[in-house]
Enzyme design. Structure first.
Site, short mmCIF file in Angstrom:
data_model
loop_
_atom_site.label_atom_id
_atom_site.label_comp_id
_atom_site.label_asym_id
_atom_site.label_seq_id
_atom_site.Cartn_x
_atom_site.Cartn_y
_atom_site.Cartn_z
N TRP A 10 0.79 -1.21 -0.05
CA TRP A 10 0.16 0.10 -0.13
C TRP A 10 0.74 1.23 -0.07
O TRP A 10 0.45 2.38 -0.26
CB TRP A 10 -1.07 0.04 1.25
N LYS A 11 1.90 1.07 0.27
CA LYS A 11 3.15 2.17 0.39
C LYS A 11 2.47 3.27 1.28
O LYS A 11 1.84 2.95 2.51
CB LYS A 11 3.30 3.01 -0.89
N HIS A 96 12.66 -2.62 -0.86
CA HIS A 96 12.13 -2.04 -1.99
C HIS A 96 12.87 -1.04 -2.51
O HIS A 96 13.44 -0.13 -1.97
CB HIS A 96 10.73 -1.51 -1.37
N GLU A 98 12.12 1.88 -3.51
CA GLU A 98 11.88 3.32 -3.14
C GLU A 98 12.74 3.55 -1.82
O GLU A 98 13.20 4.66 -1.49
CB GLU A 98 10.36 3.58 -2.72
N GLY A 174 5.22 1.87 -10.65
CA GLY A 174 4.12 2.97 -10.70
C GLY A 174 4.18 3.73 -12.07
O GLY A 174 3.85 5.00 -12.15
N SER A 214 3.69 -2.38 -12.26
CA SER A 214 2.44 -2.16 -12.93
C SER A 214 1.74 -3.35 -13.31
O SER A 214 1.28 -3.38 -14.31
CB SER A 214 2.90 -1.14 -14.14
N GLY A 236 -0.02 -0.15 -6.86
CA GLY A 236 -1.22 0.73 -7.24
C GLY A 236 -2.68 0.02 -7.28
O GLY A 236 -3.48 0.41 -6.87
#
Ligand code: PEP
Length: 251
Positions: A10-11, A96, A98, A174, A214, A236
């Site tokens: 879910w980030k 991850h 990020e 993303g 994605s 997402g």
């Protein structure tokens, strides 16, 4: 045999009420649907305890998205692996892209996090993958090899067999760009061959390797049809129960 898994990440999305609502909606759909994979949601830290105590975690497992690289003590703002485990979460997403890019998580930091997760009986979902420039230079294989060697190939065979890997090409996260099923299969097979070289065929065959980047209901089936793609790590499309379930039911 290795498990098929679909895990949501879910980030930094959803407040507590929204998160609980989404978790319950996914749980409810799972209660009503026969699925052929394990399903996990990776929520923000503050949701973990409430979500894990509200849903049936034998139906829908709960994961953190990070944990500290220290056991405990004066590390303001950090959350330890033991704290994550005490909420009822069973998994933790580590490495991850990020976190590597924005929070400067190095191979050594991630090595500590993986060890602490395992010591606390959490299953690490360990992410690896190359950036766009590395793919364009055809360096994806050496990148994932270095990431594995840097943070998880130090593990004993017993510990390595407890982790889940997620191959996530950073250029596909993303962005709406997805690795083609052929690209995914090729690198997943390569990752499995590295595991076989290091730990032997049996452990390699039993390691779950997820694809992330994605992934959505419209492409999940094609990606998951590959022999070395054992499910997905979903960003997402994990934020809406319907989309997420569309991926879960791709198996
Ligand atoms: C992710 O961040 O792990 C991910 C796969 O994101 P998305 O599905 O949005 O590309």
């Amino acid at each position: 045999m290795r498990k098929n898994i679909v895990a949501g990440n879910w980030k930094m999305n959803k407040n507590l009420a929204e998160g609980l609502e989404l978790a319950k909606a996914v749980e409810q759909s799972l209660q009503n649907t026969k699925v052929n994979c394990e399903v996990i949601i990776g929520t923000p830290f503050i949701h973990l305890a409430t979500v894990a105590q509200t849903i049936d975690t034998s139906v829908l497992k709960v994961s953190a998205q990070n944990c500290a690289d220290k056991v405990s003590g004066a590390y303001t703002g950090e959350v330890s692996a033991a704290m994550v485990a005490s909420t009822g979460a069973s998994h933790v997403i580590l490495g991850h892209s990020e976190r590597r890019a924005y929070y400067h998580e190095t191979y050594d930091i991630l090595k500590e996090k993986v060890l602490l997760a395992l010591e606390n009986n959490l299953t690490p979902i360990f992410c690896i993958g190359e950036v766009k420039e590395e793919r364009e230079a055809n360096k994806q294989n050496e990148v994932v090899k270095a990431q594995l060697e840097g943070s998880v190939f130090n593990l004993s065979a017993e510990d390595f067999s407890k982790i889940v890997l997620a191959y996530e090409p950073v250029w596909a996260i993303g962005t709406g760009l997805t690795a083609t099923p052929q690209q995914a299969q090729e690198i997943h097979a390569y990752i499995r061959s590295l595991i076989a070289e290091k730990y032997g065929n049996e452990i390699a065959e039993n390691t779950t390797i997820l694809y992330g980047g994605s992934c959505k209901p419209s492409n999940a089936k094609e990606l998951f049809a590959n022999p070395d793609v054992d499910g997905g790590l979903i960003g997402g499309a994990a934020l809406k129960a319907e989309d997420f379930m569309g991926i879960v039911t791709a198996f």
